[in-house]
Design a protein around this motif. Structure first.
Motif, PDB file in Angstrom:
ATOM      1  N   ASP A 411       0.818  -1.214   0.000  1.00 17.55           N
ATOM      2  CA  ASP A 411       0.000   0.000   0.000  1.00 17.55           C
ATOM      3  C   ASP A 411       0.850   1.262   0.000  1.00 17.55           C
ATOM      4  O   ASP A 411       0.442   2.295  -0.524  1.00 17.55           O
ATOM      5  CB  ASP A 411      -0.909   0.026   1.240  1.00 17.55           C
ATOM      6  N   TRP A 412       2.020   1.176   0.603  1.00 16.75           N
ATOM      7  CA  TRP A 412       2.875   2.338   0.796  1.00 16.75           C
ATOM      8  C   TRP A 412       3.699   2.670  -0.444  1.00 16.75           C
ATOM      9  O   TRP A 412       4.263   3.749  -0.559  1.00 16.75           O
ATOM     10  CB  TRP A 412       3.851   2.052   1.943  1.00 16.75           C
ATOM     11  N   ALA A 567      -7.323   7.886   5.146  1.00 18.03           N
ATOM     12  CA  ALA A 567      -6.277   7.229   5.933  1.00 18.03           C
ATOM     13  C   ALA A 567      -5.838   8.101   7.104  1.00 18.03           C
ATOM     14  O   ALA A 567      -5.714   7.614   8.242  1.00 18.03           O
ATOM     15  CB  ALA A 567      -5.084   6.883   5.042  1.00 18.03           C
ATOM     16  N   SER A 568      -5.621   9.397   6.842  1.00 14.82           N
ATOM     17  CA  SER A 568      -5.175  10.281   7.927  1.00 14.82           C
ATOM     18  C   SER A 568      -6.293  10.545   8.925  1.00 14.82           C
ATOM     19  O   SER A 568      -6.039  10.674  10.129  1.00 14.82           O
ATOM     20  CB  SER A 568      -4.644  11.596   7.344  1.00 14.82           C
ATOM     21  N   ARG A 571      -6.425   7.518  11.271  1.00 14.65           N
ATOM     22  CA  ARG A 571      -5.297   7.435  12.201  1.00 14.65           C
ATOM     23  C   ARG A 571      -5.285   8.596  13.180  1.00 14.65           C
ATOM     24  O   ARG A 571      -4.613   8.534  14.207  1.00 14.65           O
ATOM     25  CB  ARG A 571      -3.971   7.456  11.429  1.00 14.65           C
ATOM     26  N   HIS A 605      -3.277  -0.321  11.015  1.00 16.83           N
ATOM     27  CA  HIS A 605      -3.509   0.996  10.424  1.00 16.83           C
ATOM     28  C   HIS A 605      -2.997   2.093  11.350  1.00 16.83           C
ATOM     29  O   HIS A 605      -2.314   3.027  10.903  1.00 16.83           O
ATOM     30  CB  HIS A 605      -4.989   1.203  10.132  1.00 16.83           C
ATOM     31  N   GLY A 608       0.695   2.610  11.306  1.00 19.34           N
ATOM     32  CA  GLY A 608       1.282   3.007  10.041  1.00 19.34           C
ATOM     33  C   GLY A 608       1.898   1.862   9.276  1.00 19.34           C
ATOM     34  O   GLY A 608       2.451   2.062   8.185  1.00 19.34           O
ATOM     35  N   ARG A 610       0.336  -0.632   7.764  1.00 23.83           N
ATOM     36  CA  ARG A 610      -0.446  -0.875   6.552  1.00 23.83           C
ATOM     37  C   ARG A 610      -1.521   0.202   6.433  1.00 23.83           C
ATOM     38  O   ARG A 610      -1.900   0.836   7.430  1.00 23.83           O
ATOM     39  CB  ARG A 610      -1.118  -2.261   6.612  1.00 23.83           C
ATOM     40  N   ASP A 611      -2.005   0.376   5.222  1.00 25.13           N
ATOM     41  CA  ASP A 611      -3.126   1.296   4.993  1.00 25.13           C
ATOM     42  C   ASP A 611      -4.398   0.464   4.835  1.00 25.13           C
ATOM     43  O   ASP A 611      -4.632  -0.135   3.792  1.00 25.13           O
ATOM     44  CB  ASP A 611      -2.878   2.123   3.737  1.00 25.13           C
ATOM     45  N   HIS A 612      -5.188   0.428   5.880  1.00 27.42           N
ATOM     46  CA  HIS A 612      -6.459  -0.305   5.869  1.00 27.42           C
ATOM     47  C   HIS A 612      -7.640   0.659   5.857  1.00 27.42           C
ATOM     48  O   HIS A 612      -8.723   0.324   6.350  1.00 27.42           O
ATOM     49  CB  HIS A 612      -6.553  -1.226   7.085  1.00 27.42           C
ATOM     50  N   ALA A 613      -7.454   1.860   5.281  1.00 33.52           N
ATOM     51  CA  ALA A 613      -8.502   2.875   5.341  1.00 33.52           C
ATOM     52  C   ALA A 613      -9.799   2.383   4.714  1.00 33.52           C
ATOM     53  O   ALA A 613     -10.887   2.608   5.250  1.00 33.52           O
ATOM     54  CB  ALA A 613      -8.032   4.153   4.650  1.00 33.52           C
ATOM     55  N   THR A 614      -9.702   1.700   3.578  1.00 33.73           N
ATOM     56  CA  THR A 614     -10.914   1.233   2.900  1.00 33.73           C
ATOM     57  C   THR A 614     -11.696   0.274   3.780  1.00 33.73           C
ATOM     58  O   THR A 614     -12.910   0.424   3.976  1.00 33.73           O
ATOM     59  CB  THR A 614     -10.550   0.563   1.571  1.00 33.73           C
TER      60      THR A 614
END
Length: 636
Positions: A411-412, A567-568, A571, A605, A608, A610-614
């Motif tokens: 994801d990054w 995402a932000s 977090r 998440h 930081g 992984r990006d699990h925003a979805t």
């Protein structure tokens, strides 16, 4: 634009209480704040909430013909109503109003169920013919306007613009459909004809439903329209560009008829900019335009919108969505009635809220990407198709399947290094690969998220079956045409049109969609696919046609989309809420989820890693739905 509702006794003529139809109808009062009327007769109740747009003085509903035998409740606009009115008058029909609603009543009397073929517009209506003891429901071809319905155990049939009309009826059982949950976590919405509840349905786009009192069995929806991709129009590209401009101009002109203030959304993208440029050419007065910006420059397109506003000297208004504008979660969960995870519903709600302060009708650019090949995913799919066409499926499965499993989910990383999804897609056939690319959570991610008990309740069902069903109806082997067709049937109706309808009607704002005019869509489906995508450039014909009318920066810059910094948010300011909601009693108690998997998503998440925003946003919206319906739902 309005909200409609009704109750029909399919078995006889039992009395329906006025208080009941008033109660269910008023659950959607936001759709029509100007008037509220109901009609009752033995075995039938019709309700209507009106937002007055055309024929303000005499367009009230339910509207009946002269002898009272045929009546209708209608949500939408019939753009060719003046032409139809003249035709029907020549056939001897008398009109008491100037409204498009009365056209529907007389069109039924003249042409019966075939009347829908004459209607050009966005619509959902229910028509009662007393002499035939028939209730007729219809929805527009592109699914711009919604229609929900259900049969109750006592033989009653109920319908409404929004699902909340059905759930307000005391006889409606709110048993959650496990298959709808699977589809939601795959796609971020629940596609037609399914609803989150087992016994509720959405009337599919381009379908009608005819009920006759006393008839045996439950009738099924009937398709009256479909788009057919021939891709065989022999027209030259330059000639096609000229014709496209004229067709868009006609579509916009039809949608500028209103007896109330009218404007447009202006995002700074190609489609909305083209609509505004066309409106400016048709209007002597400055066009009212509205834009939403973000205080995060990665998501802000307002400078492009301003270029178009300056060029056409529009009456332009801008509002900035702050980085902490996420207090709408419960509002959205209530508006959409079922889980809905498109985070752009937040800025869509805000731009509708702002627009309504100045206009009652707004034109949008929705539908252009689907018809003209504008999405980046289309170009990626065509690239993958080139590989799939050279290698047999068995070889691709053995070659790319393991790579898809072993390659990390980066994801990054830059997009060029995010190869996991591509490897997975190359190991699949075309339809499965496109479903995979459209999935918010892939099949392996959903399996990890769902509890073993919930997976058993699915009985092997997967959201891929939605795409398989539609692909079987597509009647095309053109790679681009196939996925455009799939988007018409799933994404455009279930996500885009649903998002805009609920967000706009929350503020009693009517949104019209010139790029979804069915005659324009039909014509575009005749054009060769390389008129749409060529040399890695999407919307080729559209962009070249509008080069004299729009800045090059607007036409050829990378597409940004209507996104928010999820995402932000998740977090940062939403961090505590996410943990409390996703690890709270509603999510743990429903039995659908592997709670350890949710714990891992939240922790990874927040750290930081992984990006699990979805996934987290989908879970957050699902929790809001469960919480707002606490005590009324069960896993059927």
């Amino acid at each position: 634009m309005c909200g409609i509702s009704g109750i029909f006794d399919t078995t006889g003529e039992r009395a329906i209480e006025r208080d009941l139809i008033l109660r269910v109808n008023n659950t959607q009062s936001h759709r029509g704040p100007d008037e509220s009327h109901v009609h009752l007769e033995p075995g039938l109740a019709l309700g209507h909430r009106r937002l007055s747009v055309i024929d303000l003085a005499t367009g009230s509903q339910p509207l009946f013909n002269q002898d009272g035998s045929v009546g209708v409740v209608f949500n939408g606009e019939i753009y060719n109503y003046q032409e139809l009115m003249a035709q029907l008058k020549s056939m001897g029909y008398l009109f008491r109003t100037r409204s498009d609603t009365e056209v529907i009543v007389h069109a039924w009397s003249a042409w019966g169920e075939d009347c829908v073929h004459r209607l050009r517009g966005m619509f959902a209506f229910a028509l009662w013919d007393r002499s035939m003891q028939t209730l007729f429901l219809a929805r527009d071809r592109m699914g711009v306007k919604p229609m929900h319905y259900a049969w109750l155990p006592d033989g009653s049939f109920i319908f409404g613009s929004e699902l909340k009309v059905l759930t307000a009826h005391p006889g409606f059982a709110r048993a959650i459909d496990p298959l709808a949950v699977e589809e939601y976590f795959a796609l971020g919405y629940i596609p037609d004809p399914r609803c989150i509840y087992q016994n509720a349905h959405k009337l599919p786009a381009g379908h009608t439903l005819t009920l006759r009192r006393g008839a045996a069995g439950r009738p099924q929806p009937r398709a009256y329209w479909d788009v057919r991709f021939t891709n065989a129009n022999p027209i030259a590209l330059k000639d096609a560009q000229a014709e496209l401009l004229e067709r868009v101009r006609e579509s916009v002109r039809l949608r500028m008829v209103a007896d109330v203030p009218l404007g447009a959304f202006l995002s700074g993208g190609v489609d909305s900019s083209a609509v505004v440029a066309t409106m400016a050419g048709l209007s002597a007065a400055p066009v009212h335009t509205c834009s939403i910006g973000f205080d995060d420059p990665r998501f802000d397109e307002t400078r492009f919108a301003q270029q178009v506003a300056d060029r056409y000297q529009t009456d332009h208004r801008l509002d900035i969505v702050k980085g902490d504008d996420f207090d709408l979660i419960d509002t959205l969960a209530w508006l959409y009635d079922e889980p809905f995870a498109d985070s752009s519903a937040l800025p869509t709600y805000r731009v509708c809220q702002m627009a309504r302060q100045h206009v009652t009708v707004a034109l949008s650019g929705d539908g252009g990407d689907e018809s003209l090949g504008g999405y980046r995913r289309y170009r990626m799919h065509l690239g993958e198709e080139a590989v799939r066409g050279r290698l047999p499926l068995a070889l691709r499965r053995s070659m790319f399947g393991p790579l898809g499993r072993w390659y990390p989910k980066a994801d990054w990383a830059p997009r060029s290094l995010r190869a996991k999804t591509t490897f997975q897609a190359l190991s699949m056939d075309s339809v499965q690969a496109y479903c995979h690319s459209m999935s918010q959570l892939r099949s392996d991610e959903r399996r990890a998220l769902f509890s073993p008990a919930f997976q058993r309740s699915l009985g092997g069902y997967a959201a891929l079956e939605v795409f398989r069903h539609h692909a079987a109806q597509a009647q095309t082997d053109d790679p681009l045409a196939l996925i455009q067709y799939l988007d018409y049937k799933t994404w455009l109706v279930g996500d885009i049109n649903t998002k805009v309808d609920r967000a706009s009607m929350a503020h009693a704002l009517e949104v019209r969609e010139p790029l979804m005019d069915h005659q324009l869509v039909e014509w575009l489906a005749t054009l060769p696919s390389d008129f749409k995508i060529r040399g890695g450039q999407g919307k080729l014909i559209f962009k070249q046609a509008y080069e004299p009318l729009l800045p090059r920066d607007v036409l050829y810059r990378p597409k940004m989309g209507f996104s928010v910094p999820l995402a932000s948010w998740l977090r940062g300011p939403l961090k505590v809420r996410v943990r409390q909601a996703l690890l709270g009693p509603h999510m743990r108690g429903c039995g659908y989820f592997n709670t350890a998997a949710i714990d891992r998503l939240v922790d990874e998440h927040n750290s930081g890693l992984r990006d699990h925003a979805t996934a987290l946003w989908m879970l957050l919206m699902f929790e809001a739905f469960l919480r707002l319906n606490a005590g009324d739902t069960s896993n059927g």
